[in-house]
Design an enzyme around this catalytic site. Structure first.
Site, PDB file in Angstrom:
ATOM      1  N   GLU A  22       0.931  -1.108   0.076  1.00 49.30           N
ATOM      2  CA  GLU A  22       0.060  -0.048  -0.022  1.00 49.30           C
ATOM      3  C   GLU A  22       0.932   1.166   0.114  1.00 49.30           C
ATOM      4  O   GLU A  22       1.733   1.221   0.879  1.00 49.30           O
ATOM      5  CB  GLU A  22      -0.773   0.156   1.207  1.00 49.30           C
ATOM      6  CG  GLU A  22      -1.901   1.271   1.221  1.00 49.30           C
ATOM      7  CD  GLU A  22      -2.503   0.960   2.636  1.00 49.30           C
ATOM      8  OE1 GLU A  22      -2.999   2.291   3.244  1.00 49.30           O
ATOM      9  OE2 GLU A  22      -3.008  -0.039   3.031  1.00 49.30           O
TER      10      GLU A  22
ATOM     11  N   ASP B 267      -5.253   9.638   9.477  1.00 51.45           N
ATOM     12  CA  ASP B 267      -3.736   9.112   9.813  1.00 51.45           C
ATOM     13  C   ASP B 267      -3.414   9.622  11.020  1.00 51.45           C
ATOM     14  O   ASP B 267      -3.621  10.852  11.359  1.00 51.45           O
ATOM     15  CB  ASP B 267      -2.793   9.519   8.894  1.00 51.45           C
ATOM     16  CG  ASP B 267      -2.950   8.764   7.631  1.00 51.45           C
ATOM     17  OD1 ASP B 267      -3.251   7.493   7.664  1.00 51.45           O
ATOM     18  OD2 ASP B 267      -2.659   9.188   6.304  1.00 51.45           O
TER      19      ASP B 267
ATOM     20  N   TYR C 260     -11.110  -3.576   3.592  1.00 51.10           N
ATOM     21  CA  TYR C 260     -10.383  -3.178   4.692  1.00 51.10           C
ATOM     22  C   TYR C 260     -11.205  -2.957   5.886  1.00 51.10           C
ATOM     23  O   TYR C 260     -12.052  -2.191   6.147  1.00 51.10           O
ATOM     24  CB  TYR C 260      -9.507  -1.941   4.271  1.00 51.10           C
ATOM     25  CG  TYR C 260      -8.309  -1.517   4.838  1.00 51.10           C
ATOM     26  CD1 TYR C 260      -8.517  -1.167   6.398  1.00 51.10           C
ATOM     27  CD2 TYR C 260      -7.502  -0.851   4.092  1.00 51.10           C
ATOM     28  CE1 TYR C 260      -7.347  -0.858   7.316  1.00 51.10           C
ATOM     29  CE2 TYR C 260      -6.400  -0.356   4.935  1.00 51.10           C
ATOM     30  CZ  TYR C 260      -6.569  -0.402   6.412  1.00 51.10           C
ATOM     31  OH  TYR C 260      -5.245   0.206   6.977  1.00 51.10           O
TER      32      TYR C 260
END
Length: 263
Positions: free
Chosen positions: A32, A43, A157
């Protein structure tokens, strides 16, 4: 076989593609690649710092894709771009996805595009031969979870915890239940990410799902100055832990072969 998808911030160092090749040599099933963005909402501190370092180097999407084209002959595993909607829609998802495909990228994760707003991006990705990989969270409602399982491509995911990315002392308690719920609604592999920091945690996650995404733990090492050889050893440790899980488990469920996201 349990899947291992390590993360790498594109352009984090001048020799960043050497880390990509080291991941491959260590047994990664796919890599990724983060396309740096100035406001990465999902993040945590480590990935933000990695993105900031790349941006300070003057890295752009064009430069990252050019670097990938330069090493394309040496890459044998799928590459998955991870970025944010602002970059995707700036020039339009059609143009963006074509650019990714031209550099050899075959998967795309855009965490701030929810499934009910993904129609245009989904169509653009399909037209370019890109798998749009969707995310599910522990609080995702059953009907929405089923839609994510149906519309995702490549794998689903599973975001293990309601938080940003970052290393943690233990696998989130919400990871395994989410993986079980997803496996009830999709035949795609379910990969667990967010907070998986050690080979032991990766093994625990793989027992619940079909593989893992490792990000902050690896980027911290790069930020600390670890070499591609160092990261090869780190990823090999995760690979060994997942292979041990494969040996322990009687029979893995069968998955369709989807765009090569399997070893």
């Amino acid at each position: 076989m349990k899947q291992l998808n390590p993360y790498l911030t594109g352009g984090i160092t001048p020799d960043w593609t050497d880390y990509l090749l080291a991941y491959q040599e260590a047994g990664a099933d796919a890599v990724e690649i983060g396309l740096p963005f100035s406001d990465p909402m999902m993040d945590g501190a480590t990935i933000q710092q990695a993105s900031d370092q790349a941006l300070r180097r003057g890295v752009t999407i064009d430069s990252i894709l050019a670097d990938l084209v330069a090493v394309r002959a040496h890459v044998r595993i799928p590459l998955i771009a991870m970025t944010y909607a602002n970059l995707v829609f700036r020039d339009g998802p059609e143009t963006f996805c074509r650019r990714l495909a031209g550099a050899g990228i075959s998967g795309l994760i855009v965490p701030d595009v929810p499934v009910d707003e993904a129609g245009r991006l989904e169509a653009a990705a399909t037209a370019a031969g890109i798998d749009l990989i969707l995310l599910a969270a522990p609080v995702t409602a059953p009907d929405r979870l089923a839609e994510i399982g149906r519309r995702s491509r490549g794998f689903v995911y599973a975001v293990s915890v309601m938080d940003t990315t970052g290393e943690r002392d233990a696998l989130a308690a919400t990871a395994a239940p989410l993986a079980r719920r997803l496996r009830e609604v999709t035949e795609l592999p379910v990969l667990i990410g967010f907070g998986i920091s050690t080979p032991g945690q990766a093994a625990a996650a793989a027992r619940a799902g079909d593989g893992v995404v490792i990000a902050s733990a690896l980027m911290r090492r790069v930020l600390e100055g670890a070499s591609p050889d160092d990261l090869r050893a780190e990823v090999a440790g995760f690979r060994a832990a997942l292979d041990q899980v494969d040996q322990e488990m009687p029979v893995a469920r069968a998955h369709p072969e989807v765009s090569g996201y399997r070893r």
